[in-house]
Design an enzyme around this catalytic site. Structure first.
Site, PDB file in Angstrom:
ATOM      1  N   GLY A   1       0.814  -1.209   0.000  1.00  0.00           N
ATOM      2  CA  GLY A   1       0.000   0.000   0.000  1.00  0.00           C
ATOM      3  C   GLY A   1       0.852   1.265   0.000  1.00  0.00           C
ATOM      4  O   GLY A   1       0.534   2.246  -0.691  1.00  0.00           O
TER       5      GLY A   1
ATOM      6  N   ASN B   1      -8.304   4.126   8.182  1.00  0.00           N
ATOM      7  CA  ASN B   1      -7.822   2.958   8.904  1.00  0.00           C
ATOM      8  C   ASN B   1      -8.011   3.056  10.415  1.00  0.00           C
ATOM      9  O   ASN B   1      -8.085   2.050  11.103  1.00  0.00           O
ATOM     10  CB  ASN B   1      -6.342   2.707   8.587  1.00  0.00           C
TER      11      ASN B   1
ATOM     12  N   GLN C   1      -7.952  -0.168   3.114  1.00  0.00           N
ATOM     13  CA  GLN C   1      -8.870  -0.693   4.129  1.00  0.00           C
ATOM     14  C   GLN C   1     -10.229  -1.068   3.550  1.00  0.00           C
ATOM     15  O   GLN C   1     -10.978  -1.822   4.172  1.00  0.00           O
ATOM     16  CB  GLN C   1      -9.073   0.335   5.249  1.00  0.00           C
TER      17      GLN C   1
ATOM     18  N   SER D   1      -3.456  -3.415  -0.769  1.00  0.00           N
ATOM     19  CA  SER D   1      -2.342  -4.122  -0.149  1.00  0.00           C
ATOM     20  C   SER D   1      -2.768  -5.536   0.217  1.00  0.00           C
ATOM     21  O   SER D   1      -3.881  -5.752   0.703  1.00  0.00           O
ATOM     22  CB  SER D   1      -1.914  -3.364   1.109  1.00  0.00           C
TER      23      SER D   1
ATOM     24  N   HIS E   1      -1.549  -7.676   2.595  1.00  0.00           N
ATOM     25  CA  HIS E   1      -1.576  -8.150   3.996  1.00  0.00           C
ATOM     26  C   HIS E   1      -2.761  -7.625   4.790  1.00  0.00           C
ATOM     27  O   HIS E   1      -2.971  -8.046   5.931  1.00  0.00           O
ATOM     28  CB  HIS E   1      -0.244  -7.857   4.707  1.00  0.00           C
TER      29      HIS E   1
ATOM     30  N   CYS F   1       1.029   3.010  13.404  1.00  0.00           N
ATOM     31  CA  CYS F   1       2.257   3.716  13.043  1.00  0.00           C
ATOM     32  C   CYS F   1       2.638   4.745  14.091  1.00  0.00           C
ATOM     33  O   CYS F   1       3.779   5.143  14.179  1.00  0.00           O
ATOM     34  CB  CYS F   1       2.097   4.393  11.694  1.00  0.00           C
TER      35      CYS F   1
HETATM   36  C1  LIG Z   1      -1.872  -0.383   5.906  1.00  0.00           C
HETATM   37  C2  LIG Z   1      -2.248   0.821   5.108  1.00  0.00           C
HETATM   38  C3  LIG Z   1      -1.371   1.347   4.138  1.00  0.00           C
HETATM   39  C4  LIG Z   1       0.019   0.808   3.928  1.00  0.00           C
HETATM   40  O1  LIG Z   1       0.027  -0.435   3.300  1.00  0.00           O
HETATM   41  P1  LIG Z   1       1.338  -1.358   3.417  1.00  0.00           P
HETATM   42  O2  LIG Z   1       1.065  -2.495   2.505  1.00  0.00           O
HETATM   43  O3  LIG Z   1       1.436  -1.762   4.861  1.00  0.00           O
HETATM   44  O4  LIG Z   1       2.500  -0.529   2.980  1.00  0.00           O
HETATM   45  C5  LIG Z   1      -1.788   2.423   3.404  1.00  0.00           C
HETATM   46  N1  LIG Z   1      -3.007   2.971   3.595  1.00  0.00           N
HETATM   47  C6  LIG Z   1      -3.877   2.493   4.497  1.00  0.00           C
HETATM   48  C7  LIG Z   1      -5.217   3.127   4.631  1.00  0.00           C
HETATM   49  C8  LIG Z   1      -3.530   1.410   5.287  1.00  0.00           C
HETATM   50  O5  LIG Z   1      -4.385   0.955   6.201  1.00  0.00           O
END
Ligand SMILES: *Cc1c(COP(=O)(O)O)cnc(C)c1O
Length: 387
Positions: free
Chosen positions: A72, A152, A180, A200, A202, A326
């Site tokens: 992401g 998120n 999300q 993303s 994961h 974070c």
């Molecule tokens: C987790 C997240 C990201 C980052 O994604 P990664 O794959 O962990 O780099 C970006 N935007 C939102 C809204 C997220 O929840």
């Protein structure tokens, strides 16, 4: 001890089926997807299949609109910097919001250092941007609007269709961070006025370190990763074949199961919220109760520090987060809650519960049994608390 993982907006447990799909590509099928010999060909076939599955999940009109990335964060950076660079001759202004993920916020701040102008739209008490604010922020130099699909931390779902319509009317590209939203909101780019979408793996029960960006056909964007001719010359680097196979599998399963899973998650989340509200005094829900992700509950516990609640729950096997993952570890109040006008003390006393496919109603009952005495104990020790 019972273990209850309620931090699915931070990351999710990889599904068994995803792991099984990846395994051969970690061992036997080790060829480079760009090699055209017998070792490379099966990797290429599998990567192309994964691209189709992601295109299918997002409702893209062709797999060529899907570019694989490292997640992401990279997708967000690519959208923002790539469009800004490609359209530098047209304008130097982008519009985003104050509650974006740090990937969008810090990519935008990096552009500011290079002389770009960025507007960070404020949000209301529920986390919504205001469409009139958006309209008045647009100038002749605006080249990109980047507003997240769903937040998120609090789950608020932004008015994406309306934002996209405004962007389209003014001939401005629209990027949305849907990391999300995928799998948790009814989501398909087909019929939506969006040009770029980040996702993303994961966050949808796939592997970490892999993701994708939807780039609508014809969108002008510069690469930010330079090298070989991978990913239709848009993103260089040897493909993460096992990761991409995992992403494809996760996308396939998400598309099949999301409609039912959304209903199940919402029911469980509402049960948890109702239980907390009835068992614990002085709580508040942060975010909108209706236009929100089905799995997310951000709850403020007055007079307390979220960190101590989190650590006490952790000792009982329950994983939650304070603010966003974070920023935890530091005691800065969340930038999202702050932007929603929640004062620093209340923001710091907020906990995010984010549910996932492994959770059951019994997990919620466990939280409802463990949490109230923790809150009472902490409040009894808090100098701020008056009964
Ligand atoms: C987790 C997240 C990201 C980052 O994604 P990664 O794959 O962990 O780099 C970006 N935007 C939102 C809204 C997220 O929840």
């Amino acid at each position: 001890m019972r273990k209850v993982y309620l931090d699915n907006n931070a990351t999710t447990r990889m599904r068994e089926e995803v792991f099984d799909a990846m395994l051969p590509f970690c061992k036997d099928v080790y060829g480079n997807a760009s090699s055209i010999h017998q070792f490379g060909r099966p990797a290429r076939v599998a990567v192309d299949k994964a691209r189709q599955l992601v295109a299918g999940l997002l409702g893209a009109s062709s797999p060529e609109e899907i570019i694989f990335t490292s997640g992401g964060t990279e997708s967000d950076n690519f959208a923002i910097k790539g469009v800004a660079h490609a359209l530098a001759g047209k304008g130097n202004h982008i519009i985003t919001s104050a509650i974006e993920h740090s990937a969008v916020l810090n990519a935008s701040r990096a552009l500011e250092k290079d002389g770009y102008k960025v507007t960070y739209l404020p949000v209301d008490g529920y986390g919504f941007i205001n469409l009139d604010d958006l309209k008045s922020a647009i100038t002749d130099k605006t080249v990109l609007i980047s507003i997240m699909y769903a937040n998120n931390e609090v789950g608020t779902i932004e008015p994406i269709r309306e934002i996209g319509a405004i962007a389209k009317e003014r001939g401005i590209y629209f990027h949305t961070d849907a990391v999300q939203a995928v799998g948790k909101a009814v989501f398909a780019v087909k019929g939506l006025p969006v040009d770029l979408v980040s996702m993303s793996a994961h966050k949808i029960y796939g592997p970490k370190g892999v993701g994708a960006i939807y780039i609508k056909k014809g969108t002008r964007i510069d690469a930010i990763m330079h090298g070989g001719h991978h990913e239709m010359n848009k993103r260089a680097g040897t493909e993460n074949v096992p990761g991409l196979i995992g992403l494809g599998k996760a996308a396939e399963l998400s598309g099949k199961e999301a409609p039912e899973e959304i209903v199940r998650l919402r029911k469980m989340r509402d049960y948890l919220c109702k239980g907390i509200a009835s068992k614990i005094a002085h709580t508040r829900i942060n975010g909108d109760p209706d236009r929100t992700l089905p799995n997310t509950a951000n709850i403020g516990f007055k007079y307390l520090e979220g960190e101590s609640i989190m650590l006490n729950l952790d000792m009982e096997g329950i994983a939650v987060s304070t603010g966003s993952a974070c920023t935890s570890g530091t005691l800065e109040p969340s930038h999202v809650l702050t932007a929603m006008g929640i004062d620093a003390a209340d923001a710091q006393g907020s906990i995010r519960f984010s549910l996932g496919r492994d959770n059951t109603k019994e997990d919620m009952d466990y939280v409802l049994e463990i949490l109230p005495p923790i809150i009472q104990r902490l409040r009894d020790m808090s100098p701020l608390y008056e009964k």
